[in-house]
Motif scaffolding. Structure first.
Motif, PDB file in Angstrom:
ATOM      1  N   ALA A  58       0.838  -1.206   0.000  1.00 36.86           N
ATOM      2  CA  ALA A  58       0.000   0.000   0.000  1.00 36.86           C
ATOM      3  C   ALA A  58       0.874   1.259   0.000  1.00 36.86           C
TER       4      ALA A  58
ATOM      5  N   PRO B 112       1.775   3.814   1.821  1.00 33.36           N
ATOM      6  CA  PRO B 112       2.842   4.178   2.766  1.00 33.36           C
ATOM      7  C   PRO B 112       4.016   3.200   2.797  1.00 33.36           C
TER       8      PRO B 112
ATOM      9  N   GLN C  73      -2.260  -4.519  -3.075  1.00 31.99           N
ATOM     10  CA  GLN C  73      -3.282  -3.963  -2.163  1.00 31.99           C
ATOM     11  C   GLN C  73      -3.720  -2.580  -2.655  1.00 31.99           C
ATOM     12  N   HIS C  74      -2.758  -1.745  -3.007  1.00 30.50           N
ATOM     13  CA  HIS C  74      -3.063  -0.512  -3.738  1.00 30.50           C
ATOM     14  C   HIS C  74      -2.606  -0.737  -5.170  1.00 30.50           C
TER      15      HIS C  74
ATOM     16  N   ASP D  13      -3.864   1.638  -8.207  1.00 30.99           N
ATOM     17  CA  ASP D  13      -4.035   2.578  -9.324  1.00 30.99           C
ATOM     18  C   ASP D  13      -2.849   3.536  -9.440  1.00 30.99           C
TER      19      ASP D  13
ATOM     20  N   MET E 179      -2.257   5.904  -6.374  1.00 27.87           N
ATOM     21  CA  MET E 179      -1.953   5.281  -5.085  1.00 27.87           C
ATOM     22  C   MET E 179      -0.732   4.365  -5.154  1.00 27.87           C
TER      23      MET E 179
ATOM     24  N   ASP F  26       2.635  -1.310   8.562  1.00 29.30           N
ATOM     25  CA  ASP F  26       1.546  -1.928   9.340  1.00 29.30           C
ATOM     26  C   ASP F  26       0.294  -2.176   8.522  1.00 29.30           C
ATOM     27  N   VAL F  27       0.439  -2.338   7.216  1.00 28.37           N
ATOM     28  CA  VAL F  27      -0.775  -2.544   6.401  1.00 28.37           C
ATOM     29  C   VAL F  27      -1.096  -4.037   6.341  1.00 28.37           C
TER      30      VAL F  27
ATOM     31  N   PRO G  16      -7.167  -1.154  12.392  1.00 27.82           N
ATOM     32  CA  PRO G  16      -6.651  -2.361  11.736  1.00 27.82           C
ATOM     33  C   PRO G  16      -5.118  -2.418  11.751  1.00 27.82           C
ATOM     34  N   GLU G  17      -4.492  -1.243  11.681  1.00 24.07           N
ATOM     35  CA  GLU G  17      -3.017  -1.217  11.648  1.00 24.07           C
ATOM     36  C   GLU G  17      -2.428  -1.717  12.962  1.00 24.07           C
TER      37      GLU G  17
ATOM     38  N   ASN H  13      -2.308  -5.373  12.809  1.00 23.26           N
ATOM     39  CA  ASN H  13      -1.218  -5.774  11.910  1.00 23.26           C
ATOM     40  C   ASN H  13       0.143  -5.634  12.586  1.00 23.26           C
TER      41      ASN H  13
ATOM     42  N   HIS I 245      -8.149   9.906   6.121  1.00 24.37           N
ATOM     43  CA  HIS I 245      -8.590   8.638   5.515  1.00 24.37           C
ATOM     44  C   HIS I 245      -8.829   7.518   6.523  1.00 24.37           C
ATOM     45  N   ARG I 246      -8.566   7.773   7.824  1.00 30.16           N
ATOM     46  CA  ARG I 246      -8.762   6.703   8.815  1.00 30.16           C
ATOM     47  C   ARG I 246     -10.227   6.300   8.850  1.00 30.16           C
TER      48      ARG I 246
ATOM     49  N   HIS J  57      -8.191  11.134  -0.335  1.00 33.27           N
ATOM     50  CA  HIS J  57      -7.934   9.690  -0.442  1.00 33.27           C
ATOM     51  C   HIS J  57      -9.179   9.001  -1.034  1.00 33.27           C
ATOM     52  N   PRO J  58      -9.016   7.932  -1.828  1.00 31.98           N
ATOM     53  CA  PRO J  58     -10.185   7.288  -2.450  1.00 31.98           C
ATOM     54  C   PRO J  58     -11.239   6.811  -1.448  1.00 31.98           C
TER      55      PRO J  58
HETATM   56  C1  UD1 Z   1      -4.644   1.290   3.649  1.00 33.96           C
HETATM   57  C2  UD1 Z   1      -3.988   0.788   4.952  1.00 33.96           C
HETATM   58  C3  UD1 Z   1      -3.700   1.978   5.845  1.00 33.96           C
HETATM   59  C4  UD1 Z   1      -2.903   3.059   5.119  1.00 33.96           C
HETATM   60  C5  UD1 Z   1      -3.638   3.422   3.845  1.00 33.96           C
HETATM   61  C6  UD1 Z   1      -2.882   4.459   3.047  1.00 33.96           C
HETATM   62  C7  UD1 Z   1      -4.610  -1.418   5.858  1.00 33.96           C
HETATM   63  C8  UD1 Z   1      -5.452  -2.096   6.859  1.00 33.96           C
HETATM   64  N1  UD1 Z   1      -4.865  -0.093   5.687  1.00 33.96           N
HETATM   65  O1  UD1 Z   1      -5.896   1.851   4.001  1.00 33.96           O
HETATM   66  O2  UD1 Z   1      -2.958   1.548   6.964  1.00 33.96           O
HETATM   67  O3  UD1 Z   1      -2.763   4.184   5.944  1.00 33.96           O
HETATM   68  O4  UD1 Z   1      -3.799   2.249   3.056  1.00 33.96           O
HETATM   69  O5  UD1 Z   1      -3.571   4.773   1.880  1.00 33.96           O
HETATM   70  O6  UD1 Z   1      -3.760  -2.033   5.253  1.00 33.96           O
HETATM   71  N2  UD1 Z   1      -8.653   2.333  -3.525  1.00 33.96           N
HETATM   72  C9  UD1 Z   1      -8.428   2.897  -4.746  1.00 33.96           C
HETATM   73  N3  UD1 Z   1      -7.213   2.711  -5.332  1.00 33.96           N
HETATM   74  C10 UD1 Z   1      -6.226   1.995  -4.753  1.00 33.96           C
HETATM   75  C11 UD1 Z   1      -6.466   1.438  -3.506  1.00 33.96           C
HETATM   76  C12 UD1 Z   1      -7.671   1.617  -2.888  1.00 33.96           C
HETATM   77  O7  UD1 Z   1      -9.286   3.545  -5.319  1.00 33.96           O
HETATM   78  O8  UD1 Z   1      -5.143   1.869  -5.350  1.00 33.96           O
HETATM   79  C13 UD1 Z   1      -9.966   2.539  -2.876  1.00 33.96           C
HETATM   80  C14 UD1 Z   1     -10.846   1.309  -2.874  1.00 33.96           C
HETATM   81  O9  UD1 Z   1     -12.126   1.706  -3.145  1.00 33.96           O
HETATM   82  C15 UD1 Z   1     -10.765   0.782  -1.458  1.00 33.96           C
HETATM   83  C16 UD1 Z   1     -10.499   2.051  -0.658  1.00 33.96           C
HETATM   84  O10 UD1 Z   1      -9.746   2.906  -1.529  1.00 33.96           O
HETATM   85  O11 UD1 Z   1     -11.910   0.119  -1.091  1.00 33.96           O
HETATM   86  C17 UD1 Z   1      -9.710   1.816   0.595  1.00 33.96           C
HETATM   87  O12 UD1 Z   1      -8.499   1.118   0.296  1.00 33.96           O
HETATM   88  P1  UD1 Z   1      -7.879   0.041   1.335  1.00 33.96           P
HETATM   89  O13 UD1 Z   1      -6.592  -0.454   0.794  1.00 33.96           O
HETATM   90  O14 UD1 Z   1      -8.939  -0.937   1.677  1.00 33.96           O
HETATM   91  O15 UD1 Z   1      -7.641   0.830   2.643  1.00 33.96           O
HETATM   92  P2  UD1 Z   1      -6.978   2.231   2.906  1.00 33.96           P
HETATM   93  O16 UD1 Z   1      -8.015   3.069   3.563  1.00 33.96           O
HETATM   94  O17 UD1 Z   1      -6.314   2.785   1.666  1.00 33.96           O
END
Ligand code: UD1
Length: 365
Positions: free
Chosen positions: A9, A11, A37-38, A40, A43, A95-96, A128-129, A132, A204-205, A236-237
């Motif tokens: 992700a 960070p 996990q991320h 796009d 991100m 911590d993701v 959640p972090e 983790n 974004h928390r 943030h998304p």
């Molecule tokens: C995750 C991490 C968090 C970190 C954050 C930074 C965990 C538990 N959480 O949270 O610790 O601070 O990343 O961003 O690992 N999405 C996109 N594009 C992407 C990724 C996600 O549009 O590339 C959207 C999706 O709709 C998704 C939402 O963002 O459902 C949240 O993404 P997710 O990875 O579930 O959690 P974060 O809130 O990003």
């Protein structure tokens, strides 16, 4: 020694970059695995491009899902990688979900785990972090910490002292490597604000953005702040989706002093916050980056796993209580905020220390 470095992700990317560079310099046999996990451009990809991180050798492409599904998918797919690549060590950062999932897979296969940024504790298990962090640290064979309080947390939890190494902060290594390049961006011009005369906001928390009432209350506080100082807000998304879902996007857009933007790239964002008057955030890493650059930071959380940013740095831990936020804001606007100092070992050499220890460890085995 063969090491698999894990990223998942946003960070994670800036934390792994100095390590990948140093491992290359020391000719460590390494593979980079991105869990996806991320995924796009904003991100993930933009970070690889700007930081010059090599393309991941393997991308598990797990994407977004519930915690259980995402964690399980990472585990299923990463197990196959370990079985075919036979690493001696899996190195995870932060911590993701990717951090905990890959640690669990490696440990069960008898592969050593190194955790970079170990020992941080918010003592808030609704995050959640925090889960983790606890899971990863109990499994890790080598625990690299960014501050002495993290060492104390680990010792208190019964982790043997010989596994713990205080090395400093690879995210600050990355900041130092990129700051001069970032300064060329002049990101503020894009938002028509003047250096030192705007705030930067990140939010974004889940605790702050997943419930309508809480998000609306925070927006109410921002409405008061923006009357005095423009706020640039890269959204943030997760937050963008919730603002729409709760019908709050218009309310925010109607505030004349709030400038909303897409998530920014690493260099654009660094340039933006380093020229700002102050930062409002619920992020973990930004508390540290602002402490390093001595930019006042107001943290919109009830707790922090990074207390050194409050005790030594420029961070105000206000929670989301309106009065507390406005008190900190007034203090910063009228007196400039805390002076702060740079914490021990946040000196750009953390990755060097870590790789040195990894190589020494290998020699001993
Ligand atoms: C995750 C991490 C968090 C970190 C954050 C930074 C965990 C538990 N959480 O949270 O610790 O601070 O990343 O961003 O690992 N999405 C996109 N594009 C992407 C990724 C996600 O549009 O590339 C959207 C999706 O709709 C998704 C939402 O963002 O459902 C949240 O993404 P997710 O990875 O579930 O959690 P974060 O809130 O990003």
């Amino acid at each position: 020694m063969k090491v698999i470095n894990i990223v998942g992700a946003r960070p994670n990317f800036m934390k792994i970059n100095p390590l990948v560079r140093e491992m290359k310099r020391q000719q460590v046999d390494q593979l980079l695995v991105h869990t996806g996990q991320h995924y796009d451009q904003a991100m993930s990809e933009s970070f690889f491009q700007e930081l010059g991180i090599p393309e991941p050798d393997i991308n598990l492409e797990v994407g977004s899902a519930s915690h259980a599904v995402q964690t399980a998918e990472i585990m299923k797919r990463f197990e196959q990688v370990c079985l075919s690549e036979h690493p001696d060590m899996v190195l995870v950062v932060g911590d993701v979900n990717s951090t905990a999932a890959c640690s669990l897979v490696a440990t069960k296969l008898g592969i050593a785990v190194a955790h970079v940024e170990a020992g941080l504790r918010s003592r808030d298990r609704s995050m959640p972090e925090e889960i983790n962090r606890l899971v990863t640290d109990v499994l890790a064979d080598l625990l690299f910490t960014t501050s002495r309080d993290a060492d104390a947390n680990l010792l208190q939890e019964g982790i043997p002292a010989e596994k713990i190494h205080f090395v400093g902060n690879t995210m600050i290594d990355s900041l130092l490597l990129q700051l001069d390049r970032a300064k060329e961006r002049h990101t503020h011009r894009r938002f028509q604000v003047e250096p030192g005369q705007y705030a930067v906001l990140t939010l974004h928390r889940p605790a702050n953005v997943d419930e309508a009432d809480q998000l609306e209350y925070i927006i109410g506080t921002l409405a008061l702040v923006q009357e005095q100082l423009p706020i640039v807000f890269p959204v943030h998304p997760r937050t963008a989706a919730n603002l729409k879902r709760f019908g709050l996007e218009e309310k925010l857009r109607n505030l004349p002093g709030v400038i909303m933007a897409e998530p920014l790239s690493y260099l654009d964002f660094m340039d933006l916050y380093h020229r700002s008057r102050l930062v409002l955030t619920d992020s973990g890493g930004i508390q540290e980056e602002t402490t390093y650059l001595q930019i006042p930071c107001i943290t919109l959380r009830e707790n922090t796993e990074r207390p050194i940013t409050v005790t030594e740095g420029t961070n105000y831990l206000t929670g989301t209580n309106r009065e507390q936020i406005l008190n900190a804001f007034d203090e910063i606007m009228s007196k400039g905020g805390k002076q702060g100092r740079i914490p021990e070992y946040w000196d750009g050499k953390a990755a060097m220390r870590i790789v040195k220890i990894l190589l020494e460890q290998k020699r001993r085995d």
